[in-house]
Enzyme design. Structure first.
Site, PDB file in Angstrom:
ATOM      1  N   HIS A  12       0.839  -1.208   0.000  1.00  0.00           N
ATOM      2  CA  HIS A  12       0.000   0.000   0.000  1.00  0.00           C
ATOM      3  C   HIS A  12       0.869   1.252   0.000  1.00  0.00           C
ATOM      4  O   HIS A  12       2.033   1.241   0.418  1.00  0.00           O
ATOM      5  CB  HIS A  12      -0.930   0.002   1.205  1.00  0.00           C
ATOM      6  CG  HIS A  12      -0.209   0.033   2.522  1.00  0.00           C
ATOM      7  ND1 HIS A  12       0.318   1.194   3.065  1.00  0.00           N
ATOM      8  CD2 HIS A  12       0.079  -0.944   3.404  1.00  0.00           C
ATOM      9  CE1 HIS A  12       0.892   0.927   4.207  1.00  0.00           C
ATOM     10  NE2 HIS A  12       0.778  -0.369   4.443  1.00  0.00           N
ATOM     11  N   GLU A  93      -2.031  -7.534   7.292  1.00  0.00           N
ATOM     12  CA  GLU A  93      -0.754  -7.301   7.964  1.00  0.00           C
ATOM     13  C   GLU A  93      -0.658  -8.068   9.285  1.00  0.00           C
ATOM     14  O   GLU A  93      -1.683  -8.463   9.873  1.00  0.00           O
ATOM     15  CB  GLU A  93      -0.581  -5.792   8.220  1.00  0.00           C
ATOM     16  CG  GLU A  93       0.745  -5.390   8.847  1.00  0.00           C
ATOM     17  CD  GLU A  93       1.975  -5.762   8.001  1.00  0.00           C
ATOM     18  OE1 GLU A  93       2.166  -6.969   7.755  1.00  0.00           O
ATOM     19  OE2 GLU A  93       2.740  -4.849   7.633  1.00  0.00           O
TER      20      GLU A  93
END
Length: 207
Positions: A12, A93
């Site tokens: 990201h 994550e």
């Protein structure tokens, strides 16, 4: 694990918590303006890559907000319908539990031995209420096995640590080696047949 079709791994774009060096994990922070520029740049570079060999492509992303926003920006550069992105929670994550939202300086005030303990046991250490690297690797391996079994070119938008784990699994690395892999937000990786290529995303569109 061996890929029979290219796998593109993207992180990201920059977030506000990245700037503050805060642990994000399962919590979210919005992309900065630079993060949105990075996402668009990666989209342009990825579009050029995919155009060289047109064909079926699977688009996967972590379901967290920062990856979803990044994927949508990338998708606009690819002229991709938003519905073509598939959320896979296994790509999320590493969870940092009670540490999420804190900087390392703040964590070390509460847990002075945190870094030393983590370095001593990078695979099994677990932040309070969080997740071990072993647990992350197990879910990442399951996602990667599905990608390999599909045998289709795949684009993945994930995170710093979880993306490094995917790369590390393909390279046969241990937890320590995975943690120190580069985690760029202005470049991404093409993996195939045991090889890894780093692809830089130019932040300024070509004139």
């Amino acid at each position: 694990m061996k890929l029979t079709a290219p796998l593109y791994l993207l992180r990201h774009g920059e977030t506000a918590w990245n700037i503050d060096r805060r642990m994000q994990g399962s919590k979210d922070s919005a992309l900065t303006e630079r993060g949105r520029i990075q996402a668009a740049a990666m989209g342009r570079a990825l579009a050029a890559e995919l155009a060289r060999d047109p064909g079926p492509t699977v688009f996967l992303r972590s379901p967290l907000g920062r990856t979803r926003e990044t994927a949508l920006i990338i998708g606009r550069e690819l002229r991709l319908d938003d519905a073509e992105w598939c959320d896979d929670p296994r790509l999320a994550e590493l969870r940092y539990g009670d540490w999420e939202g804190s900087t390392w300086a703040e964590i070390e005030v509460r847990h002075p031995d945190a870094m030393a303990t983590w370095r001593a046991d990078p695979e099994g250490f677990c932040p309070p209420g969080g997740e071990t690297h072993f647990e992350l690797r197990r879910r990442s391996a399951a996602a990667l096995a599905d990608i390999i079994a599909a045998g289709t070119r795949t684009v993945v938008v994930s995170h710093g640590v979880s993306g490094a784990v995917l790369r590390g699994l393909l390279h046969g690395l241990d937890a320590r080696a995975m943690f120190v892999l580069e985690k760029p937000q202005d470049a991404f990786f093409r993996l195939m047949d045991g090889r890894e290529e780093r692809i830089l995303a130019a932040l300024e569109p070509a004139q």
